[in-house]
Design a protein around this motif. Structure first.
Motif, PDB file in Angstrom:
ATOM      1  N   GLU A  68       0.851  -1.192   0.000  1.00 52.10           N
ATOM      2  CA  GLU A  68       0.000   0.000   0.000  1.00 52.10           C
ATOM      3  C   GLU A  68       0.885   1.240   0.000  1.00 52.10           C
ATOM      4  N   GLU A  69       0.816   2.044  -1.056  1.00 52.09           N
ATOM      5  CA  GLU A  69       1.701   3.195  -1.203  1.00 52.09           C
ATOM      6  C   GLU A  69       1.500   4.240  -0.113  1.00 52.09           C
ATOM      7  N   ASN A  70       0.285   4.342   0.416  1.00 50.98           N
ATOM      8  CA  ASN A  70      -0.010   5.392   1.374  1.00 50.98           C
ATOM      9  C   ASN A  70       0.375   5.036   2.809  1.00 50.98           C
ATOM     10  N   ILE A  71       0.824   3.795   3.057  1.00 53.49           N
ATOM     11  CA  ILE A  71       1.149   3.364   4.413  1.00 53.49           C
ATOM     12  C   ILE A  71       2.560   3.825   4.777  1.00 53.49           C
ATOM     13  N   ALA A  72       2.666   4.612   5.857  1.00 58.83           N
ATOM     14  CA  ALA A  72       3.964   5.123   6.304  1.00 58.83           C
ATOM     15  C   ALA A  72       4.580   4.269   7.408  1.00 58.83           C
ATOM     16  N   GLY A  73       3.784   3.432   8.029  1.00 63.43           N
ATOM     17  CA  GLY A  73       4.299   2.594   9.103  1.00 63.43           C
ATOM     18  C   GLY A  73       3.216   1.677   9.629  1.00 63.43           C
ATOM     19  N   ALA A  74       3.603   0.822  10.571  1.00 62.06           N
ATOM     20  CA  ALA A  74       2.666  -0.116  11.192  1.00 62.06           C
ATOM     21  C   ALA A  74       2.677   0.109  12.697  1.00 62.06           C
ATOM     22  N   VAL A  75       1.526  -0.114  13.325  1.00 59.43           N
ATOM     23  CA  VAL A  75       1.407   0.075  14.771  1.00 59.43           C
ATOM     24  C   VAL A  75       0.656  -1.109  15.365  1.00 59.43           C
ATOM     25  N   ALA A  76       0.890  -1.334  16.640  1.00 61.18           N
ATOM     26  CA  ALA A  76       0.113  -2.316  17.395  1.00 61.18           C
ATOM     27  C   ALA A  76      -0.070  -1.781  18.806  1.00 61.18           C
ATOM     28  N   CYS A 125       3.599  -0.234  19.780  1.00 62.53           N
ATOM     29  CA  CYS A 125       4.802  -0.486  18.992  1.00 62.53           C
ATOM     30  C   CYS A 125       4.634   0.221  17.646  1.00 62.53           C
ATOM     31  N   ILE A 126       5.667   0.941  17.229  1.00 62.38           N
ATOM     32  CA  ILE A 126       5.668   1.639  15.947  1.00 62.38           C
ATOM     33  C   ILE A 126       6.777   1.042  15.086  1.00 62.38           C
ATOM     34  N   VAL A 127       6.429   0.616  13.873  1.00 61.09           N
ATOM     35  CA  VAL A 127       7.415   0.056  12.949  1.00 61.09           C
ATOM     36  C   VAL A 127       7.412   0.907  11.679  1.00 61.09           C
ATOM     37  N   PRO A 128       8.525   1.575  11.345  1.00 57.82           N
ATOM     38  CA  PRO A 128       8.592   2.370  10.120  1.00 57.82           C
ATOM     39  C   PRO A 128       8.416   1.500   8.881  1.00 57.82           C
ATOM     40  N   ARG A 129       7.967   2.132   7.808  1.00 58.28           N
ATOM     41  CA  ARG A 129       7.673   1.407   6.562  1.00 58.28           C
ATOM     42  C   ARG A 129       8.895   0.644   6.052  1.00 58.28           C
ATOM     43  N   TYR A 162      16.634   7.158   9.726  1.00 54.81           N
ATOM     44  CA  TYR A 162      16.707   5.732   9.400  1.00 54.81           C
ATOM     45  C   TYR A 162      16.150   4.974  10.604  1.00 54.81           C
ATOM     46  N   ALA A 163      14.860   5.090  10.773  1.00 52.30           N
ATOM     47  CA  ALA A 163      14.236   4.702  12.031  1.00 52.30           C
ATOM     48  C   ALA A 163      14.147   3.193  12.206  1.00 52.30           C
ATOM     49  N   GLU A 164      14.169   2.782  13.472  1.00 48.70           N
ATOM     50  CA  GLU A 164      13.996   1.397  13.869  1.00 48.70           C
ATOM     51  C   GLU A 164      12.650   1.258  14.585  1.00 48.70           C
ATOM     52  N   PRO A 165      12.181   0.035  14.801  1.00 48.86           N
ATOM     53  CA  PRO A 165      10.974  -0.159  15.614  1.00 48.86           C
ATOM     54  C   PRO A 165      11.171   0.407  17.023  1.00 48.86           C
ATOM     55  N   VAL A 166      10.118   1.017  17.550  1.00 42.60           N
ATOM     56  CA  VAL A 166      10.164   1.582  18.899  1.00 42.60           C
ATOM     57  C   VAL A 166       8.931   1.139  19.688  1.00 42.60           C
ATOM     58  N   LEU A 167       9.077   1.126  20.994  1.00 40.95           N
ATOM     59  CA  LEU A 167       7.946   0.973  21.907  1.00 40.95           C
ATOM     60  C   LEU A 167       7.710   2.320  22.563  1.00 40.95           C
ATOM     61  N   ASP A 180      -0.253  12.439  25.211  1.00 40.03           N
ATOM     62  CA  ASP A 180       0.914  13.292  25.397  1.00 40.03           C
ATOM     63  C   ASP A 180       2.043  12.985  24.421  1.00 40.03           C
ATOM     64  N   ILE A 181       1.759  12.187  23.395  1.00 35.97           N
ATOM     65  CA  ILE A 181       2.774  11.775  22.423  1.00 35.97           C
ATOM     66  C   ILE A 181       2.303  12.096  20.999  1.00 35.97           C
ATOM     67  N   GLU A 182       3.236  12.555  20.194  1.00 31.36           N
ATOM     68  CA  GLU A 182       2.991  12.779  18.764  1.00 31.36           C
ATOM     69  C   GLU A 182       3.969  11.913  17.972  1.00 31.36           C
ATOM     70  N   ILE A 183       3.443  11.186  16.983  1.00 30.74           N
ATOM     71  CA  ILE A 183       4.254  10.330  16.109  1.00 30.74           C
ATOM     72  C   ILE A 183       4.266  10.946  14.710  1.00 30.74           C
ATOM     73  N   ASN A 184       5.452  11.149  14.149  1.00 26.93           N
ATOM     74  CA  ASN A 184       5.577  11.656  12.777  1.00 26.93           C
ATOM     75  C   ASN A 184       6.427  10.694  11.962  1.00 26.93           C
ATOM     76  N   LEU A 185       5.868  10.191  10.867  1.00 26.87           N
ATOM     77  CA  LEU A 185       6.574   9.270   9.982  1.00 26.87           C
ATOM     78  C   LEU A 185       6.579   9.832   8.563  1.00 26.87           C
TER      79      LEU A 185
END
Length: 357
Positions: A68-76, A125-129, A162-167, A180-185
């Motif tokens: 999917e071209e519009n997907i910037a990352g995955a979350v759980a 969990c945030i995983v970059p594309r 060059y992002a890695e997966p984060v918790l 209180d958190i902002e995520i930008n990908l």
């Protein structure tokens, strides 16, 4: 000019020393030239050395995002961790997300420097594309201007091109709509997303969409749901899921991307528990396609339904409910191989989630 002349008359005894100095300088220049590539590579931080199994799970996830071209990352969304919970984080994740961890073992190998926030609150969990996706995680405070609220970044927790997966641990300021958190990908293909992590009443992430109502982030929590091929002959193998009762699935709006299903408990003749309606919602409208009857038959959802042209679908479909009760997994009929209408073409199972209304 005087200084220039003076330097010309430096005693010859100093010439060897100067020659040695020039040689040393030449060596330093050469060493600097040799090291120059490391300055470039320093912009690409060395990636955490995950186990082979963990690497494969990240790659699998990224291959799905690439569709999917519009997907910037995955979350759980992994659950809520209390402030006084002293359980080691990996043990805590195993307790509440074991099935997901079996599919995505990298979750247990995320390094400490990539675990962000106070250590309590809602855990995501945030995983970059891909490996060239940039990620910024900021603390924010919410300001009110007139009748509108907006977030202002107050502290940088993580930033990498060059992002890695984060918790990430996320809390609210007394308002669930103001985390209180902002995520930008920003992905290399141009896909981007800004997200203030929230979940709805069913604990599903409320994900950002573009103007075409296309998701900008992918929810990978459902990788922990068994697939049709893995659907258990022995339900004890997946004891964290259970067979639902009729009361648990009645009077709920169960949906996937193309279907909405309503099951009622009304005056249907035995053995049926009630009537059922299946709506096609693929075009954003509710078009009633199938009507009929339903009941639970052992560990199966029994459906006897037909469309307005008289086409009948009849089957007993093995069904499991996720522990919190907001997700169903429905498999094909064990004996006939018939699939319910809400299964995608070519698939032998379907996942349904509770929706509002």
């Amino acid at each position: 000019m005087k200084k220039s002349l003076m330097y010309r008359f430096i005693p010859a005894v100093l010439c060897p020393i100067l020659a040695m100095g020039l040689t040393a300088c030449g060596e330093k220049v050469a060493q600097s030239a040799e090291k120059e590539p490391s300055v470039v590579t320093a912009e690409v931080p060395e990636q955490k050395e995950y186990s082979q199994e963990a690497k494969e799970s990240i790659e699998w996830l990224r291959q799905d995002m690439a569709l999917e071209e519009n997907i910037a990352g995955a979350v759980a969304y992994l659950g809520y961790r209390a402030q006084d919970d002293k359980t080691p984080l990996t043990d805590w994740m195993k307790l509440y997300n074991m099935n997901l961890i079996e599919m995505m073992p990298f979750l247990l190998e995320i390094p400490e420097e990539n675990i962000l926030g106070p250590g309590y609150g809602n855990v995501y969990c945030i995983v970059p594309r891909d490996e060239t996706t940039s990620l910024a995680v900021n603390y924010v405070t919410w300001k009110t201007t007139g009748t509108e609220s907006h977030a202002e970044a107050s502290e940088i927790l993580y930033r990498s091109e060059y992002a890695e997966p984060v918790l990430v641990f996320v809390n609210t300021q007394g308002n669930a709509a103001e985390p209180d958190i902002e995520i930008n990908l920003v992905a290399n293909n141009g896909a981007e997303a800004t997200w203030y992590p929230q979940v709805d009443e069913y604990h599903d992430p409320i994900l950002p969409m573009n103007e075409n109502r296309e998701l900008l982030l992918m929810d990978f929590w459902y990788y922990g749901v068994v697939t049709g091929l893995e659907f258990p002959e022995n339900l004890n193998e997946y004891s964290w899921w259970s067979v639902p009762t009729e009361d648990q699935i009645a009077f709920c709006n169960w949906v996937n991307n193309e279907w909405s299903i309503f099951m009622y408990q009304d005056n249907a003749d035995p053995p049926y528990a009630g009537t059922v309606e299946l709506y096609d919602i693929s075009d954003m409208n509710y078009d009633l396609v199938y009507t009929g009857f339903w009941c639970m038959e052992g560990d199966c959802l029994r459906l006897e339904i037909s469309d307005y042209n008289g086409y009948v679908v009849s089957g007993s479909f093995p069904v499991l409910m996720q522990p919190e009760g907001y997700s169903l997994h429905v498999d094909q009929d064990r004996e006939t191989g018939v699939c319910p209408p809400f299964s995608e073409e070519g698939m032998t199972s379907a996942d349904l989630w509770q929706a509002y209304g």
